[in-house]
Enzyme design. Structure first.
Site, mmCIF file in Angstrom:
data_model
loop_
_atom_site.group_PDB
_atom_site.id
_atom_site.type_symbol
_atom_site.label_atom_id
_atom_site.label_comp_id
_atom_site.label_asym_id
_atom_site.label_seq_id
_atom_site.Cartn_x
_atom_site.Cartn_y
_atom_site.Cartn_z
ATOM 1 N N ARG A 170 37.839 5.741 12.398
ATOM 2 C CA ARG A 170 37.843 4.528 11.489
ATOM 3 C C ARG A 170 39.058 4.658 10.399
ATOM 4 O O ARG A 170 39.915 3.820 10.284
ATOM 5 C CB ARG A 170 36.396 4.254 10.765
ATOM 6 N N HIS A 198 31.585 -14.408 3.119
ATOM 7 C CA HIS A 198 30.482 -13.899 3.781
ATOM 8 C C HIS A 198 29.370 -15.136 3.902
ATOM 9 O O HIS A 198 29.062 -15.866 2.877
ATOM 10 C CB HIS A 198 29.775 -12.695 2.703
ATOM 11 N N GLU A 230 30.763 -1.075 -1.337
ATOM 12 C CA GLU A 230 29.501 -1.196 -0.685
ATOM 13 C C GLU A 230 29.477 -2.617 0.039
ATOM 14 O O GLU A 230 30.097 -3.654 -0.390
ATOM 15 C CB GLU A 230 28.535 -1.260 -1.916
ATOM 16 N N GLN A 266 31.116 -25.676 4.164
ATOM 17 C CA GLN A 266 31.008 -25.093 2.829
ATOM 18 C C GLN A 266 32.010 -24.161 2.591
ATOM 19 O O GLN A 266 33.001 -23.732 1.651
ATOM 20 C CB GLN A 266 29.705 -24.784 2.194
HETATM 21 C C1 GRF Z 1 32.519 -16.886 9.128
HETATM 22 O O1 GRF Z 1 30.984 -17.467 8.942
HETATM 23 C C2 GRF Z 1 32.543 -15.957 8.089
HETATM 24 O O2 GRF Z 1 31.981 -16.138 6.848
HETATM 25 C C3 GRF Z 1 32.023 -14.720 8.670
HETATM 26 O O3 GRF Z 1 32.325 -14.642 9.920
HETATM 27 C C4 GRF Z 1 32.592 -16.104 10.379
HETATM 28 C C5 GRF Z 1 34.072 -16.187 10.823
HETATM 29 O O4 GRF Z 1 34.288 -17.460 11.414
HETATM 30 N N1 GRF Z 1 32.382 -13.497 7.875
HETATM 31 P P1 GRF Z 1 35.902 -17.614 11.516
HETATM 32 O O5 GRF Z 1 36.692 -16.803 12.255
HETATM 33 O O6 GRF Z 1 36.590 -17.909 10.097
HETATM 34 O O7 GRF Z 1 35.862 -18.903 12.176
#
Ligand code: GRF
Length: 203
Positions: free
Chosen positions: A57, A101, A135, A165
């Site tokens: 990583r 997220h 975290e 959204q």
């Molecule tokens: C989205 O739901 C984002 O919140 C999550 O992964 C998904 C990615 O979708 N982290 P995209 O690649 O932006 O279409």
């Protein structure tokens, strides 16, 4: 100004571009990420730093940091970037690393958020833009959008409602950042001159 990190579809990245935000480069850890061609078609520089080509990583992140820093971005925006980052990476870009997220954090950090929301029977779900800290999915919250969970929902329907959204609030959060309006104190973010850090559910 902004480097966006993606792993796949790139619809949040597209929302940032559609909003006219100054994205200098899009970097993916997967060569087959759909978002790469979309970015290139918009004239944005793209790079691939494949995690698979690195033994650890740390080695992957060192290569990623090299590429990011070439663009000297003010902001790094994670947009569906599906790698867990080390504390060192979060510390290097502290205060200028945002993530979106698909849940109302601190509920449902990690993967499969929509399935988990349905299984928990919550009636409100949504998405969160937050600063990234060491975290996973726990940094200071910039903006949240809530959506109702409806009786007829499956994970795909709920995900689509949330995604709509996401595309609204991520550009908003990035614009606030670039305008210098985000104030961070005691792990809490306030936006100067705005109370639009919450988007309420619509039915
Ligand atoms: C989205 O739901 C984002 O919140 C999550 O992964 C998904 C990615 O979708 N982290 P995209 O690649 O932006 O279409």
């Amino acid at each position: 100004m902004i480097v966006v990190l993606i792993s796949g579809r790139g619809s949040n990245m597209r929302a940032l571009l559609d909003a006219g935000l100054p994205v200098n480069a899009v970097i993916s850890n997967r060569a087959d990420a759909e978002g790469l061609s979309l970015a290139a078609a918009r004239g944005v520089e793209t790079r691939v730093v494949e995690h698979r080509r690195h033994a650890t990583r740390e080695a992957f992140e060192a290569a990623l940091v090299d590429e990011i820093d070439r663009f000297a971005p003010r902001l790094i925006a994670l947009a569906g970037f599906m790698r867990i980052l080390t504390p060192g990476f979060a510390a290097r870009y502290a205060g200028r690393l945002l993530n979106i997220h698909p849940s109302l954090l601190p509920a449902f950090p990690g993967l499969h958020t929509h399935e988990r929301a349905l299984a928990a029977g919550v009636k409100v779900h949504g998405c969160t833009v937050h600063f990234v800290t060491a975290e996973l999915d726990h940094g200071p919250i910039v903006v949240q959008a809530a959506v109702p969970v409806l009786a007829a929902d499956d994970a795909a329907k709920l995900a689509a409602r949330v995604l709509e959204q996401e595309h609204l609030v991520y550009p908003r959060a990035v614009r606030w950042f670039l305008d210098g309006r985000l104030e961070l104190g005691n792990g809490v973010v306030h936006v100067k001159g705005s109370d639009a850090q919450l988007v309420l559910p619509r039915r």
